[in-house]
Write a protein that holds these residues in place. Structure first.
Motif, short mmCIF file in Angstrom:
data_model
loop_
_atom_site.label_atom_id
_atom_site.label_comp_id
_atom_site.label_asym_id
_atom_site.label_seq_id
_atom_site.Cartn_x
_atom_site.Cartn_y
_atom_site.Cartn_z
N SER A 133 49.13 20.33 63.19
CA SER A 133 49.51 21.65 63.68
C SER A 133 49.77 21.64 65.18
O SER A 133 50.75 22.20 65.66
N THR A 134 48.91 20.98 65.93
CA THR A 134 49.07 21.04 67.38
C THR A 134 50.24 20.16 67.81
O THR A 134 50.92 20.47 68.78
N THR B 28 53.81 33.60 72.70
CA THR B 28 53.02 32.38 72.60
C THR B 28 51.62 32.56 73.21
O THR B 28 51.45 33.32 74.15
N LEU B 29 50.66 31.88 72.64
CA LEU B 29 49.27 31.93 73.13
C LEU B 29 48.81 30.50 73.41
O LEU B 29 49.37 29.55 72.88
N THR C 88 47.23 27.02 73.18
CA THR C 88 46.77 26.22 72.04
C THR C 88 45.25 26.05 72.02
O THR C 88 44.63 26.21 70.96
N LEU D 192 43.73 29.12 70.53
CA LEU D 192 43.97 29.26 69.09
C LEU D 192 43.14 28.26 68.29
O LEU D 192 42.67 28.58 67.19
N LEU D 193 42.95 27.08 68.84
CA LEU D 193 42.10 26.09 68.16
C LEU D 193 40.67 26.62 68.03
O LEU D 193 40.07 26.55 66.95
N ALA E 291 39.71 29.76 68.18
CA ALA E 291 39.70 30.95 67.32
C ALA E 291 39.81 30.57 65.85
O ALA E 291 39.23 31.22 64.98
N SER E 292 40.55 29.50 65.56
CA SER E 292 40.70 29.10 64.16
C SER E 292 39.38 28.56 63.60
O SER E 292 39.10 28.67 62.41
N GLN E 293 38.55 28.00 64.49
CA GLN E 293 37.20 27.60 64.07
C GLN E 293 36.31 28.83 63.92
O GLN E 293 35.57 28.96 62.95
N LEU F 220 37.03 31.69 63.17
CA LEU F 220 37.42 32.48 62.00
C LEU F 220 36.61 32.06 60.78
O LEU F 220 36.34 32.85 59.88
N PRO G 202 46.66 38.52 70.05
CA PRO G 202 47.37 39.02 68.88
C PRO G 202 47.54 40.55 68.94
O PRO G 202 46.72 41.25 69.54
#
Lengths: 407, 407
Positions: free
Chosen positions: A4-5, A20-21, A23, A26-27, A29-31, A33, A231
């Motif tokens: 993904s990255t 764009t945000l 990276t 987002l990494l 935040a994806s954890q 989540l 977001p």
């Protein structure tokens, strides 16, 4: 996660928002989540009243206060919705504040608006629906694209008289569609008596945290977060506490009832937890605030924004036969949204064909979302905080290559 | 990612909302946050007008229509905010619809509300702020906790007369705090003339998609998504198209101006893209809809909800000396939110000490968020769609162990 990255690293997203945000954010935040703070639950699965979320919300507020030097007599509200909802909420809450501050007011007070593009015009149109009397103090739109007509300065705006106790003056600090941005502190050129007595309200949705802003000069500053911060689905309002009143306590003939979710006092008195807030956008925003503090704060962001926009404007200005900037007055060109047309080198008229070709050419270099807003056409590249200087450099190379091939 | 999901597997989140979400959905969303559809950009970084997001939004709508069997003459709107904002929006939009449908109406039309707990009461209070005339047709709250007073059925509610053309009847299908849920189709026991002429509006925030609901029997159904569906910040409104009107086209003395972001017609005419929607909650909701369709649809969810709630209610009823259900009428007990007190076995009075002990005991078994709402105390376990039957079984074992140790 590496796949993904890797794909992200090859892509440059110059979209105007949502945009764009970073990276790393987002990494993280994806954890979060899936598992936030090792709770075995994701962030969006926590109660908004849990200690973990309240701590996050407090951290977001504290960091934003540091970034923007927000004084203690201003509240910071995290609200559902975005800028559009705040077009309504600002005028409704300021009408209520006016009634509370002027209990024996006779007649209908004016609400002042500066129109400098599509968004401030939308805000003004909404006020015309909700308030009994709106005064457009200046409409700058025609001058923006015409280098021969200067932008009317605040000294010459048709302000409502201070004796009439205007409800507020609203302006949009950066027009995302037009690419028009007020110079810093421009608003301070308003007459002193007016500035002292009329709350100035700024829509900073598309340039907040990209440069310093004097919060104390404003009654309120608001922004949807989906450009420079996080977001979509979150609006932040920074408002002087004495302007936050109970709209039901003191009604006047000119104050409409305010739907509960739009009442600033509910949010202020309940620490932005009157109802369930948009937790995920708050989470990402908190991470962005934290990282920006580490990364030089707003001063650092401002230096990077100046570098990026100078690179891009210089590249376009270097080929005047091919590129024409939409904003014809240099000091009003946005550091966030660069709007331009591509000209037929022979006729010197905008060429939709060449513009389509440019969009395609950018796409071949994995530079995306450079089309202008559907309402105005042309091109627009947005250089928000999460766009790196290196990405701006890559774009500039592509611009130069395109010029070489098409001149 | 394995560490995150391992921690999740050991945790049972019975929170009332925001609440637990399916792990596979969160895994997919955490990838999509970094790179959606192999675009090199995350979902929240796309333009909301991009083909990729529009496709997602359309898919969400189509799947929800299938799940709830929504007829074509109903619009499906994805809106910012949540249930609280819809307390305002429903009454405001229905007042506008009333004015449009009754152009020569004299006087002020009544708006009917059933009060069955904290949320319907909040909705009713908001209507009292916004509408000129609110009629509480029944207040069921006192009966709910008293087994000797029956719940007043719709046949006996003090409905406004049809001749007065009531604006709507609002009810809350499931009360999250009280744990009171109307039996399916209860509302159909309203007089036929009333049902035919008065739009029935249901707040289904905490039980949508857990059982079938007859959309055609309603003027509108709305829900915040943060219980059975996705992250907070999104409300969905399913509304009969003839009730969606331009509120500025036909004003009456009883119709307040509606803030733009709350106007259903703006959302309907613009495919929920009048302004930037809350993209991330829409994304997660779309994934949940898709998976639920594969997983037996609403019928499947209903069967699982029945299993879970039967397990839990049976376990609590098995120890009447220790547990007392808050809702004293069996057919009104919520399948989503089970509310109960723990009694001192000697005095048979609620024991805050034992309740604290129970919360701690659950925590030792990694069962979280079982405390009652701060406004009422006691215990509450929420058995939303993402709670598995196996998790309900684990909880029931813990209940039995606790009973053994404390009786």
């Amino acid at each position: 996660m590496t796949r993904s990255t890797a794909a992200r690293e090859q892509t440059i997203n110059l979209g105007a928002g949502p945009s764009t945000l970073p990276t790393p954010v987002l990494l993280e935040a994806s954890q979060g989540l899936l598992d936030y703070d090792n709770l075995g639950m994701g962030l969006t699965e926590l109660s908004h009243r849990s200690p973990n979320f309240q701590k996050l919300l407090q951290q977001a507020e504290n960091d934003l206060r540091k970034l923007l030097d927000v004084p203690e007599d201003y509240a910071v509200l995290f609200l559902q919705g975005g800028g559009t909802e705040q077009f309504s909420a600002t005028v409704l809450n300021m009408l209520a504040a006016h009634a509370a501050r002027n209990p024996s007011y006779q007649g209908t007070p004016p609400v002042d608006y500066v129109v400098s593009g599509a968004w401030s015009n939308k805000a003004c149109k909404e006020a015309q629906r909700l308030a009994p009397r709106v005064n457009v103090v200046a409409d700058l739109r025609a001058s923006i694209t015409n280098k021969d007509t200067p932008i009317t300065p605040p000294e010459e705006w048709s302000l409502s008289s201070v004796e009439e106790a205007p409800v507020m003056l609203h302006y949009c600090d950066n027009e995302t569609i037009g690419g028009f941005e007020f110079p810093s502190d421009f608003i301070k050129r308003l007459p002193q008596a007016y500035r002292e007595r009329v709350p100035i309200v700024a829509d900073c949705s598309s340039n907040i945290l990209s440069r310093s802003i004097d919060v104390r000069a404003h009654g309120a500053i608001y922004f949807g977060v989906q450009k420079n911060i996080g977001p979509s689905g979150l609006a932040v309002v920074i408002v002087r506490r004495d302007l936050v009143v109970d709209p039901d306590a003191m009604r006047a003939s000119y104050t409409p009832v305010i739907p509960t979710s739009l009442v600033y006092k509910n949010a202020m008195d309940n620490g932005s937890l009157y109802n369930t807030p948009p937790m995920f956008p708050i989470y990402v925003s908190a991470l962005v605030f934290r990282d920006l503090l580490k990364d030089g704060g707003v001063d650092g962001a401002q230096q990077r924004a100046e570098k990026r926009s100078k690179l891009v404007y210089d590249a376009l200005l270097a080929e005047p036969k091919l590129f024409r900037l939409v904003v014809q007055h240099e000091e009003f060109r946005s550091q966030m949204n660069v709007t331009f047309r591509i000209l037929d080198p022979a006729s010197q008229e905008p060429s939709p064909d060449l513009e389509t070709k440019f969009v395609k050419f950018c796409g071949e270099h994995r530079i995306l979302n450079v089309k202008g807003h559907r309402s105005v056409g042309g091109l627009r590249v947005s250089l928000y905080n999460a766009v790196t200087v290196a990405q701006a450099e890559t774009f500039v190379h592509v611009v130069a290559q395109f010029a070489k091939q098409n001149l």
